[in-house]
Design a protein around this motif. Structure first.
Motif, PDB file in Angstrom:
ATOM      1  N   ARG A  93       0.870  -1.448   0.007  1.00  0.00           N
ATOM      2  CA  ARG A  93       0.170  -0.486  -0.334  1.00  0.00           C
ATOM      3  C   ARG A  93       0.210   1.239   0.063  1.00  0.00           C
TER       4      ARG A  93
ATOM      5  N   GLU B   9      -9.166  -4.557  -2.319  1.00  0.00           N
ATOM      6  CA  GLU B   9      -9.549  -2.844  -1.899  1.00  0.00           C
ATOM      7  C   GLU B   9      -8.985  -2.381  -3.405  1.00  0.00           C
ATOM      8  N   TRP B  10      -8.062  -2.905  -3.309  1.00  0.00           N
ATOM      9  CA  TRP B  10      -7.367  -1.647  -4.991  1.00  0.00           C
ATOM     10  C   TRP B  10      -8.192  -1.292  -6.211  1.00  0.00           C
TER      11      TRP B  10
ATOM     12  N   SER C 264     -11.535  -1.465  -5.431  1.00  0.00           N
ATOM     13  CA  SER C 264     -13.039  -0.696  -4.849  1.00  0.00           C
ATOM     14  C   SER C 264     -12.860   0.712  -4.837  1.00  0.00           C
ATOM     15  N   THR C 265     -11.376   1.028  -4.294  1.00  0.00           N
ATOM     16  CA  THR C 265     -10.470   1.929  -3.641  1.00  0.00           C
ATOM     17  C   THR C 265     -10.069   3.316  -5.333  1.00  0.00           C
ATOM     18  N   GLY C 266     -10.737   2.662  -6.235  1.00  0.00           N
ATOM     19  CA  GLY C 266     -10.430   3.671  -7.225  1.00  0.00           C
ATOM     20  C   GLY C 266      -8.175   3.411  -7.783  1.00  0.00           C
ATOM     21  N   LEU C 267      -8.522   2.259  -7.040  1.00  0.00           N
ATOM     22  CA  LEU C 267      -6.582   3.055  -7.050  1.00  0.00           C
ATOM     23  C   LEU C 267      -6.127   1.423  -7.862  1.00  0.00           C
TER      24      LEU C 267
END
Length: 224
Positions: free
Chosen positions: A38, A66-67, A69-72
């Motif tokens: 991260r 996670e990436w 869903s958070t636009g990363l």
């Protein structure tokens, strides 16, 4: 040359992949768990990620979710594992992984997957040569921070930054990141603690990044 992040809890795998990719002319960042991944993702903005599935703290599929869903998930991700099932590989692909490599990874398969991933990055729609990036935050008074003109909302103006993008990706990225951190340093009066909290980076990673970008750490304290 591309910036590639290798995430694997096995030291031998990290060293081997780093050596191979460095020999190919790429810059390689290493992470041994999701937490380090991260931080590296935030600092280096990699062009491609090689992500191990089985890790002790957070597994690779969870980090991929996670990436996503958070636009990363803005870069190609190649999953790696020596024990994953077909269902796991399919799940990762549905989430957004572009490929899956089974360990032990052969040199030929690795280089082919990396080449295809970087080709996908380069194939993205071109960005206009000049663009304005709106800044959501404002400072109490008008300041000039790394080329960003920031003014208070009551003046009815929006803070913007123009970037010339007809240059190598890494140069353009470094230019933006330097302006970004200079803006927050000026806004927070040069406080590394507040800038770290604002940007979501650990102080040690933030300091290393600022030194790498050549950011003047005193300009916020001088009031520009």
């Amino acid at each position: 040359m591309a910036n590639i992040l290798v995430v694997d809890d096995e030291l031998g795998i990290r060293d081997l992949l780093s050596e191979i990719l460095n020999d190919e002319g790429h810059q390689v960042d290493l992470a041994e768990n999701a937490s380090q991944a991260r931080a590296a993702r935030a600092l280096a903005r990699p062009d491609l990620v090689l992500l191990d599935i089985w890790m002790p703290d957070t597994d690779g599929v969870t980090l991929l979710k996670e990436w996503s869903s958070t636009g990363l998930l803005t870069m190609p991700v190649i999953m790696m594992s020596g024990h994953a099932t077909i269902d796991t590989a399919v799940e990762a692909t549905k989430i957004g992984a572009m490929a899956f490599l089974e360990k032990p990874i052969t040199l030929q398969k690795l280089l082919k997957a990396v080449e295809q991933g970087l080709a996908r990055t380069l194939a993205r729609p071109p960005i206009p040569l000049k663009t304005a990036v709106p800044m959501a935050d404002f400072v109490p008074e008008a300041i000039m921070a790394g080329g960003i003109l920031a003014v208070s909302p009551d003046r009815g103006l929006q803070a913007t930054q123009s970037f010339m993008l007809e240059k190598p990706l890494r140069d353009a990225r470094d230019e933006f990141e330097k302006a970004y951190f200079e803006f927050h340093l000026a806004k927070e009066g040069g406080s590394m603690t507040r800038v770290a909290e604002k940007t979501g980076l650990e102080r040690t990673h933030l300091y290393r990044k600022l030194k790498q970008l050549g950011v003047d750490l005193t300009r916020g304290k001088r009031g520009l």
